[in-house]
Scaffold this motif. Structure first.
Motif, PDB file in Angstrom:
ATOM      1  N   ALA A  62     -19.900  -3.723   5.075  1.00  0.00           N
ATOM      2  CA  ALA A  62     -19.446  -2.339   5.098  1.00  0.00           C
ATOM      3  C   ALA A  62     -18.107  -2.232   4.371  1.00  0.00           C
ATOM      4  O   ALA A  62     -17.470  -3.235   4.052  1.00  0.00           O
ATOM      5  N   CYS A  63     -17.675  -1.005   4.096  1.00  0.00           N
ATOM      6  CA  CYS A  63     -16.412  -0.755   3.411  1.00  0.00           C
ATOM      7  C   CYS A  63     -15.367  -0.315   4.428  1.00  0.00           C
ATOM      8  O   CYS A  63     -15.433   0.802   4.957  1.00  0.00           O
ATOM      9  N   ALA A  64     -14.449  -1.218   4.733  1.00  0.00           N
ATOM     10  CA  ALA A  64     -13.398  -0.937   5.716  1.00  0.00           C
ATOM     11  C   ALA A  64     -12.123  -0.538   4.994  1.00  0.00           C
ATOM     12  O   ALA A  64     -11.825  -1.035   3.905  1.00  0.00           O
ATOM     13  N   ALA A  65     -11.363   0.355   5.596  1.00  0.00           N
ATOM     14  CA  ALA A  65     -10.130   0.838   4.992  1.00  0.00           C
ATOM     15  C   ALA A  65      -9.105  -0.288   4.890  1.00  0.00           C
ATOM     16  O   ALA A  65      -8.956  -1.092   5.810  1.00  0.00           O
ATOM     17  N   VAL A  66      -8.412  -0.377   3.747  1.00  0.00           N
ATOM     18  CA  VAL A  66      -7.348  -1.357   3.549  1.00  0.00           C
ATOM     19  C   VAL A  66      -6.096  -0.847   4.257  1.00  0.00           C
ATOM     20  O   VAL A  66      -5.632   0.266   3.992  1.00  0.00           O
ATOM     21  N   MET A  67      -5.555  -1.639   5.157  1.00  0.00           N
ATOM     22  CA  MET A  67      -4.360  -1.251   5.892  1.00  0.00           C
ATOM     23  C   MET A  67      -3.134  -1.681   5.087  1.00  0.00           C
ATOM     24  O   MET A  67      -2.780  -2.861   5.062  1.00  0.00           O
ATOM     25  N   VAL A  68      -2.532  -0.742   4.393  1.00  0.00           N
ATOM     26  CA  VAL A  68      -1.395  -1.036   3.520  1.00  0.00           C
ATOM     27  C   VAL A  68      -0.099  -0.911   4.320  1.00  0.00           C
ATOM     28  O   VAL A  68       0.205   0.159   4.852  1.00  0.00           O
ATOM     29  N   PRO A  69       0.671  -1.988   4.434  1.00  0.00           N
ATOM     30  CA  PRO A  69       1.925  -1.915   5.186  1.00  0.00           C
ATOM     31  C   PRO A  69       2.980  -1.114   4.421  1.00  0.00           C
ATOM     32  O   PRO A  69       2.796  -0.760   3.251  1.00  0.00           O
ATOM     33  N   ASP A  70       4.090  -0.846   5.090  1.00  0.00           N
ATOM     34  CA  ASP A  70       5.198  -0.149   4.442  1.00  0.00           C
ATOM     35  C   ASP A  70       5.712  -0.986   3.275  1.00  0.00           C
ATOM     36  O   ASP A  70       5.663  -2.220   3.300  1.00  0.00           O
ATOM     37  N   ASN A  71       6.207  -0.309   2.250  1.00  0.00           N
ATOM     38  CA  ASN A  71       6.780  -0.952   1.062  1.00  0.00           C
ATOM     39  C   ASN A  71       5.754  -1.798   0.312  1.00  0.00           C
ATOM     40  O   ASN A  71       6.067  -2.857  -0.221  1.00  0.00           O
ATOM     41  N   ALA A  72       4.508  -1.316   0.294  1.00  0.00           N
ATOM     42  CA  ALA A  72       3.429  -1.998  -0.430  1.00  0.00           C
ATOM     43  C   ALA A  72       2.557  -0.954  -1.106  1.00  0.00           C
ATOM     44  O   ALA A  72       2.686   0.252  -0.860  1.00  0.00           O
ATOM     45  N   HIS A  73       1.662  -1.399  -1.955  1.00  0.00           N
ATOM     46  CA  HIS A  73       0.759  -0.507  -2.674  1.00  0.00           C
ATOM     47  C   HIS A  73      -0.593  -1.180  -2.858  1.00  0.00           C
ATOM     48  O   HIS A  73      -0.701  -2.409  -2.809  1.00  0.00           O
ATOM     49  N   LEU A  74      -1.623  -0.352  -3.061  1.00  0.00           N
ATOM     50  CA  LEU A  74      -2.969  -0.872  -3.292  1.00  0.00           C
ATOM     51  C   LEU A  74      -3.023  -1.595  -4.633  1.00  0.00           C
ATOM     52  O   LEU A  74      -2.384  -1.188  -5.600  1.00  0.00           O
ATOM     53  N   THR A  75      -3.815  -2.666  -4.671  1.00  0.00           N
ATOM     54  CA  THR A  75      -3.996  -3.397  -5.933  1.00  0.00           C
ATOM     55  C   THR A  75      -5.231  -2.936  -6.684  1.00  0.00           C
ATOM     56  O   THR A  75      -5.315  -3.100  -7.900  1.00  0.00           O
ATOM     57  N   GLY A  76      -6.222  -2.385  -5.982  1.00  0.00           N
ATOM     58  CA  GLY A  76      -7.464  -1.989  -6.635  1.00  0.00           C
ATOM     59  C   GLY A  76      -8.382  -3.153  -6.895  1.00  0.00           C
ATOM     60  O   GLY A  76      -9.442  -3.005  -7.506  1.00  0.00           O
ATOM     61  N   SER A  77      -8.026  -4.349  -6.415  1.00  0.00           N
ATOM     62  CA  SER A  77      -8.843  -5.532  -6.628  1.00  0.00           C
ATOM     63  C   SER A  77      -9.815  -5.723  -5.464  1.00  0.00           C
ATOM     64  O   SER A  77      -9.487  -5.426  -4.306  1.00  0.00           O
ATOM     65  N   ALA A  78     -11.010  -6.224  -5.797  1.00  0.00           N
ATOM     66  CA  ALA A  78     -12.005  -6.489  -4.757  1.00  0.00           C
ATOM     67  C   ALA A  78     -11.705  -7.773  -4.012  1.00  0.00           C
ATOM     68  O   ALA A  78     -12.349  -8.088  -3.012  1.00  0.00           O
ATOM     69  N   TYR A  79     -10.725  -8.534  -4.494  1.00  0.00           N
ATOM     70  CA  TYR A  79     -10.399  -9.814  -3.876  1.00  0.00           C
ATOM     71  C   TYR A  79      -9.034  -9.743  -3.200  1.00  0.00           C
ATOM     72  O   TYR A  79      -8.220  -8.876  -3.489  1.00  0.00           O
ATOM     73  N   GLY A  80      -8.775 -10.693  -2.305  1.00  0.00           N
ATOM     74  CA  GLY A  80      -7.504 -10.734  -1.616  1.00  0.00           C
ATOM     75  C   GLY A  80      -7.421  -9.690  -0.522  1.00  0.00           C
ATOM     76  O   GLY A  80      -8.431  -9.130  -0.067  1.00  0.00           O
ATOM     77  N   VAL A  81      -6.203  -9.379  -0.106  1.00  0.00           N
ATOM     78  CA  VAL A  81      -6.005  -8.424   0.997  1.00  0.00           C
ATOM     79  C   VAL A  81      -6.121  -6.987   0.528  1.00  0.00           C
ATOM     80  O   VAL A  81      -6.231  -6.066   1.344  1.00  0.00           O
ATOM     81  N   GLY A  82      -6.055  -6.753  -0.779  1.00  0.00           N
ATOM     82  CA  GLY A  82      -6.211  -5.396  -1.294  1.00  0.00           C
ATOM     83  C   GLY A  82      -4.900  -4.662  -1.492  1.00  0.00           C
ATOM     84  O   GLY A  82      -4.894  -3.506  -1.933  1.00  0.00           O
ATOM     85  N   TRP A  83      -3.779  -5.310  -1.168  1.00  0.00           N
ATOM     86  CA  TRP A  83      -2.473  -4.674  -1.366  1.00  0.00           C
ATOM     87  C   TRP A  83      -1.443  -5.702  -1.819  1.00  0.00           C
ATOM     88  O   TRP A  83      -1.648  -6.898  -1.690  1.00  0.00           O
ATOM     89  N   GLN A  84      -0.336  -5.190  -2.336  1.00  0.00           N
ATOM     90  CA  GLN A  84       0.733  -6.036  -2.835  1.00  0.00           C
ATOM     91  C   GLN A  84       2.068  -5.387  -2.516  1.00  0.00           C
ATOM     92  O   GLN A  84       2.197  -4.158  -2.551  1.00  0.00           O
ATOM     93  N   CYS A  85       3.048  -6.215  -2.200  1.00  0.00           N
ATOM     94  CA  CYS A  85       4.372  -5.687  -1.874  1.00  0.00           C
ATOM     95  C   CYS A  85       5.009  -5.036  -3.103  1.00  0.00           C
ATOM     96  O   CYS A  85       4.810  -5.472  -4.232  1.00  0.00           O
ATOM     97  N   ASP A  86       5.803  -3.981  -2.860  1.00  0.00           N
ATOM     98  CA  ASP A  86       6.532  -3.326  -3.938  1.00  0.00           C
ATOM     99  C   ASP A  86       7.583  -4.275  -4.494  1.00  0.00           C
ATOM    100  O   ASP A  86       7.959  -5.261  -3.860  1.00  0.00           O
ATOM    101  N   ARG A  87       8.077  -3.957  -5.701  1.00  0.00           N
ATOM    102  CA  ARG A  87       9.126  -4.766  -6.300  1.00  0.00           C
ATOM    103  C   ARG A  87      10.364  -4.735  -5.401  1.00  0.00           C
ATOM    104  O   ARG A  87      10.791  -3.686  -4.929  1.00  0.00           O
ATOM    105  N   GLY A  88      10.934  -5.899  -5.162  1.00  0.00           N
ATOM    106  CA  GLY A  88      12.094  -6.004  -4.281  1.00  0.00           C
ATOM    107  C   GLY A  88      11.718  -6.364  -2.862  1.00  0.00           C
ATOM    108  O   GLY A  88      12.598  -6.495  -2.009  1.00  0.00           O
ATOM    109  N   TYR A  89      10.397  -6.553  -2.638  1.00  0.00           N
ATOM    110  CA  TYR A  89       9.919  -6.957  -1.315  1.00  0.00           C
ATOM    111  C   TYR A  89       9.012  -8.167  -1.477  1.00  0.00           C
ATOM    112  O   TYR A  89       8.406  -8.368  -2.539  1.00  0.00           O
ATOM    113  N   LYS A  90       8.897  -8.972  -0.438  1.00  0.00           N
ATOM    114  CA  LYS A  90       8.028 -10.142  -0.478  1.00  0.00           C
ATOM    115  C   LYS A  90       7.127 -10.178   0.745  1.00  0.00           C
ATOM    116  O   LYS A  90       7.468  -9.639   1.808  1.00  0.00           O
ATOM    117  N   ASN A  91       5.982 -10.811   0.565  1.00  0.00           N
ATOM    118  CA  ASN A  91       4.973 -10.875   1.622  1.00  0.00           C
ATOM    119  C   ASN A  91       5.443 -11.757   2.768  1.00  0.00           C
ATOM    120  O   ASN A  91       5.921 -12.867   2.559  1.00  0.00           O
TER     121      ASN A  91
END
Length: 265
Positions: A62-91
């Motif tokens: 099924a297609c589950a919603a990607v839970m994007v934390p604060d100071n992050a953005h969607l990657t649009g990739s089908a792989y990985g967690v689906g999000w990436q930290c904004d510049r100036g932030y780290k995972n």
């Protein structure tokens, strides 16, 4: 209805039935494909199948919603967690924490999740420490070593730059090790001086850094500080070096002469 009109009616009826048969499976197949696409997904642009919409990722079919934390953005990739930290932030697990940027530092790379020190500073643990450049030195671009190098004509000694004393008939080199100087052609280094090379008769200056500094002309060989003529025995010739000789075939060299070895006949 009879005649040609009856024939036309029968033909029209058959055509309608065929059209219905051809259309019904296509509609049924399209409906089946639509029923197979789960919510928050769309049919693939090419070929068959489907893919989750942006902001959703495949989980257990099924297609589950990607839970994007604060100071992050969607990657649009089908792989990985689906999000990436904004510049100036780290995972950091499921969150994005701000990069602790020390004084005299800047964010490094496209993602900006690391940092580097400004020019004139070097990293010491989690800080940027100023590089102390001694007199007669300049900053380097290297992250390793002292961060500075001596100007030409100076050499690093005990954390400073000491002037290189070049002897007469010598010249500076770019080497930061050894003496920092070399002797001119025709001179050899001896202690802290450049001594003239004494070339014997029938000799010439060589380009070798080591040794006597001279070689003998072709047809002569070195003997002590002189060049002595090579006496060619019968059936001999000067070798490739020009400073020794070999026997013509089928003669063999022995005890300074060329002799015929009859045992090989």
């Amino acid at each position: 209805m009879t005649g040609k009109f009856a024939g036309r009616a029968v033909s029209g009826s058959i055509l309608l039935q065929c059209a219905a048969l051809l259309t019904a499976p296509a509609l049924s197949h399209a409906q089946t494909v639509a029923d197979e696409i789960p919510p928050n997904a769309s049919a693939a642009n090419f070929g068959t199948g489907w893919a989750c919409d942006r902001g959703f990722r495949l989980v257990d079919g099924a297609c589950a919603a990607v839970m994007v934390p604060d100071n992050a953005h969607l990657t649009g990739s089908a792989y990985g967690v689906g999000w990436q930290c904004d510049r100036g932030y780290k995972n950091s697990g499921d969150t994005c924490v701000a990069v602790a940027l020390p004084a005299n530092a800047y964010l490094n790379g496209a993602t900006g999740d690391t940092w580097k020190c400004e020019r004139g500073y070097r990293r010491t643990n989690d800080a940027c420490e100023a590089i102390v450049v001694p007199a007669n030195a300049y900053l380097t671009q290297s992250d390793f070593g002292s961060g500075w190098t001596c100007e030409r004509g100076y050499q690093a000694v005990a954390g400073g730059c000491l002037a290189i004393s070049v002897p007469e008939n010598g010249y500076l080199t770019d080497a930061q090790v050894d003496s920092g100087w070399k002797c001119d052609r025709g001179y050899r280094a001896r202690a802290d001086a450049c001594i003239a090379v004494t070339v014997p008769e029938h000799g010439y200056l060589s380009n070798l850094v080591y040794g006597s500094g001279w070689d003998c002309n072709r047809g002569y060989r070195p003997e002590g500080a002189s060049c002595v003529a090579i006496g060619l025995p019968e059936n001999a010739y000067l070798d490739y070096s020009g400073n020794d000789w070999e026997c013509n075939e089928p003669y063999r060299k022995r005890n300074g002469v060329c002799f015929m070895d009859n045992r090989n006949e």
